[in-house]
Design a protein around this motif. Sequence first.
Motif, PDB file in Angstrom:
ATOM      1  N   PHE A  19       0.632  -1.240   0.138  1.00  0.00           N
ATOM      2  CA  PHE A  19      -0.024   0.015  -0.066  1.00  0.00           C
ATOM      3  C   PHE A  19       0.910   1.278   0.265  1.00  0.00           C
ATOM      4  O   PHE A  19       0.664   2.227  -0.883  1.00  0.00           O
ATOM      5  CB  PHE A  19      -0.959  -0.014   1.248  1.00  0.00           C
ATOM      6  CG  PHE A  19      -1.664   1.168   1.459  1.00  0.00           C
ATOM      7  CD1 PHE A  19      -2.691   1.660   0.625  1.00  0.00           C
ATOM      8  CD2 PHE A  19      -1.185   2.073   2.153  1.00  0.00           C
ATOM      9  CE1 PHE A  19      -3.402   2.774   0.783  1.00  0.00           C
ATOM     10  CE2 PHE A  19      -1.934   3.269   2.409  1.00  0.00           C
ATOM     11  CZ  PHE A  19      -2.993   3.825   1.627  1.00  0.00           C
ATOM     12  N   LEU A  20       1.746   1.252   0.905  1.00  0.00           N
ATOM     13  CA  LEU A  20       2.642   2.579   1.020  1.00  0.00           C
ATOM     14  C   LEU A  20       3.367   2.694  -0.466  1.00  0.00           C
ATOM     15  O   LEU A  20       3.521   3.872  -0.755  1.00  0.00           O
ATOM     16  CB  LEU A  20       3.659   2.485   2.084  1.00  0.00           C
ATOM     17  CG  LEU A  20       3.109   2.786   3.645  1.00  0.00           C
ATOM     18  CD1 LEU A  20       4.180   2.208   4.774  1.00  0.00           C
ATOM     19  CD2 LEU A  20       2.388   3.849   3.834  1.00  0.00           C
ATOM     20  N   MET A  21       3.884   1.590  -0.959  1.00  0.00           N
ATOM     21  CA  MET A  21       4.725   1.884  -2.135  1.00  0.00           C
ATOM     22  C   MET A  21       3.729   2.293  -3.245  1.00  0.00           C
ATOM     23  O   MET A  21       4.264   3.109  -4.196  1.00  0.00           O
ATOM     24  CB  MET A  21       5.269   0.408  -2.517  1.00  0.00           C
ATOM     25  CG  MET A  21       6.472   0.239  -1.502  1.00  0.00           C
ATOM     26  SD  MET A  21       7.836   1.343  -1.700  1.00  0.00           S
ATOM     27  CE  MET A  21       8.529   1.055  -3.177  1.00  0.00           C
ATOM     28  N   ALA A  22       2.493   1.674  -3.393  1.00  0.00           N
ATOM     29  CA  ALA A  22       1.556   2.193  -4.342  1.00  0.00           C
ATOM     30  C   ALA A  22       1.335   3.588  -4.117  1.00  0.00           C
ATOM     31  O   ALA A  22       1.384   4.385  -5.195  1.00  0.00           O
ATOM     32  CB  ALA A  22       0.247   1.545  -4.278  1.00  0.00           C
ATOM     33  N   MET A  23       1.157   4.205  -3.036  1.00  0.00           N
ATOM     34  CA  MET A  23       0.723   5.540  -2.448  1.00  0.00           C
ATOM     35  C   MET A  23       1.920   6.486  -3.009  1.00  0.00           C
ATOM     36  O   MET A  23       1.760   7.486  -3.453  1.00  0.00           O
ATOM     37  CB  MET A  23       0.422   5.782  -1.403  1.00  0.00           C
ATOM     38  CG  MET A  23      -1.059   5.041  -1.010  1.00  0.00           C
ATOM     39  SD  MET A  23      -2.232   5.555  -2.060  1.00  0.00           S
ATOM     40  CE  MET A  23      -2.357   7.410  -1.715  1.00  0.00           C
ATOM     41  N   GLU A  24       3.175   5.795  -2.844  1.00  0.00           N
ATOM     42  CA  GLU A  24       4.520   6.702  -3.102  1.00  0.00           C
ATOM     43  C   GLU A  24       4.578   7.121  -4.351  1.00  0.00           C
ATOM     44  O   GLU A  24       5.056   8.205  -4.495  1.00  0.00           O
ATOM     45  CB  GLU A  24       5.833   6.015  -2.547  1.00  0.00           C
ATOM     46  CG  GLU A  24       6.890   6.664  -2.567  1.00  0.00           C
ATOM     47  CD  GLU A  24       7.730   6.479  -3.702  1.00  0.00           C
ATOM     48  OE1 GLU A  24       8.483   7.434  -4.094  1.00  0.00           O
ATOM     49  OE2 GLU A  24       7.379   5.341  -4.386  1.00  0.00           O
ATOM     50  N   ASN A  25       4.054   6.416  -5.411  1.00  0.00           N
ATOM     51  CA  ASN A  25       3.878   6.325  -6.786  1.00  0.00           C
ATOM     52  C   ASN A  25       2.988   7.030  -7.313  1.00  0.00           C
ATOM     53  O   ASN A  25       3.131   7.707  -8.383  1.00  0.00           O
ATOM     54  CB  ASN A  25       4.219   5.050  -7.581  1.00  0.00           C
ATOM     55  CG  ASN A  25       5.568   4.214  -7.455  1.00  0.00           C
ATOM     56  OD1 ASN A  25       6.671   4.761  -8.128  1.00  0.00           O
ATOM     57  ND2 ASN A  25       5.714   3.499  -6.393  1.00  0.00           N
TER      58      ASN A  25
END
Length: 200
Positions: A19-25
Amino acid sequence: MAEWIYEIVRQGGYLGIMFLMAMENIIPPIPSEVIMGLGGIAVARGDMHFWPLLLWGTAGAALGNYVLFLIADRLGYERLRPFINRWGRWLTLEWHDVEVAGKFLRRHGHWVVFVLRFMPMFRTMISVPAGLAHMGHLRFLLFTAAGAAIWNALLILGGRWLGHTLSEAEVWLGWATVAIGVATVIGYIWRVATWKPREG
């Protein structure tokens, strides 16, 4: 700051990482260097394992990039142009920049998507010209995932090394997060204040 991010990483587990990696992008709130670095610290402390962390982190990065890719792919040049022209100052972007990025991508092909995954400023934005160029969906996903996997592996290994070397490694990453955040805000304000549209 790093303590609560570390708790999100630890308690959220691999799905939290995704989730965090998706939002970071999509909407970069926390740099991937911090997310995966803290994941590496969790590996050093036995809270996570390397391969699942790499898999879920890479899946999140690819998913976030694919969202931007789909938006650009569906809108196309003609529907995106009025938006860029209207909000260019706040995006610090003008239509000429989009055209240049598109030409660069078409000239150098899908390898651009792979290589730019290693460049913090461009690894997210390359999804837009790739979508506008209607790059093949599977090809885009393969190359962005391959680049993200290599980058994430390096970040995990770096975080694991810090976790073994420094007893309070997350504190160092916390200060790095603050420094990156402040630099990003200052850089954005400067770009907005000095931004001028291209004449003609």
